[in-house]
Design an enzyme around this catalytic site. Structure first.
Site, PDB file in Angstrom:
ATOM      1  N   GLY A   1       0.857  -1.171  -0.210  1.00 49.33           N
ATOM      2  CA  GLY A   1       0.026   0.137  -0.011  1.00 49.33           C
ATOM      3  C   GLY A   1       0.757   1.426   0.062  1.00 49.33           C
ATOM      4  CG  ASN A   2      -0.510   4.508  -1.364  1.00 43.34           C
ATOM      5  OD1 ASN A   2      -0.884   5.504  -0.788  1.00 43.34           O
ATOM      6  ND2 ASN A   2      -0.801   4.144  -2.434  1.00 43.34           N
TER       7      ASN A   2
END
Ligand code: CTP
Length: 216
Positions: A21-22
């Site tokens: 993810g981020n």
């Protein structure tokens, strides 16, 4: 009008307990949804996983998704009937080629993952954009900011691109404040002050609505 808005990160699963993810919090996208609703418009907010409270404004319908593929499916459903599209999500560009059905066990000193490209939601929908529709994208850049942002505007068929520079202290990921530069295809450039994200969202919405009224 009906607004399609993507927000937050996407999570791309590796196995039942892990993902890629981020650091997007979704704050800017959610602030934009509130600002469009406050201006009298209906918003379909397609949101990746965030810790934010689900908007309670009756004009905001929130669709929760996790992966880029799910975000694309939800956005593609809302896009044809929306006049304005805003792509504020930080979509993962790649996902694991394989998702293990079981938890991946530790083995060996290194682990190599193969990633495959995700659909570019903004660019793919951009190909279907009609003359009376209007598309707004975001660009997060660290160097040659305006040139990269304008390149994105052309590649993704945006009418306006909102540029975040990671060089601006207090702006961007994780902060409650933001400072953005708005660029249009015909060369208008305007930069906001460093303000709370809610105030920046109101400025962006006013700018977009004015441009939409002029050109779409
Ligand atoms: N975007 C999208 N779908 C993707 C990737 C990006 O809809 N798979 C949208 C974002 O929501 C944003 C814009 O495209 O509005 C720019 O995203 P960015 O990640 O900066 O662009 P990339 O095309 O991934 O370019 P690069 O990573 O090379 O900078």
């Amino acid at each position: 009008m009906k607004i399609l808005l993507t927000a937050g990160p996407t999570y791309e699963p590796l196995d039942p307990v892990r993902f890629i993810g981020n650091r997007s919090t979704g704050k800017m996208g959610y602030a934009l949804a509130e600002a469009f609703a406050a201006a009298g418009h209906t918003v379909t907010l397609v949101s990746g996983p965030t810790a934010l409270a689900v908007p309670t404004h009756p004009a905001i319908q929130t669709v929760h998704v996790e992966t880029a593929a799910q975000m694309y499916a939800a956005a593609a459903e809302a896009a044809p009937t929306a006049q304005i599209w805003v792509f504020a999500a930080a979509v993962a560009d790649y996902r694991p080629a394989e998702v293990s059905p079981e938890k991946i066990k530790k083995a060996g000193d290194t682990l190599t993952l193969t990633l495959v490209k995700n659909v570019d939601i903004a660019a793919t929908l951009g190909e279907t954009k009609r003359a009376e529709q209007f598309s707004v994208g975001f660009a997060l850049e660290t160097n040659n900011e305006q040139a990269h942002a304008l390149d994105k505007l052309r590649r993704k068929n945006f009418d306006v691109v909102v540029l975040n520079s990671l060089r601006d202290a207090g702006a961007g990921f994780g902060h409650d404040t933001n400072k953005v530069t708005l660029l249009t295809a015909d060369g208008v450039v305007t930069t906001s002050d460093l303000l709370p994200k809610s105030a920046v969202a109101q400025d962006i919405v006013q700018f977009v609505l004015a441009r939409y009224a002029q050109y779409a």
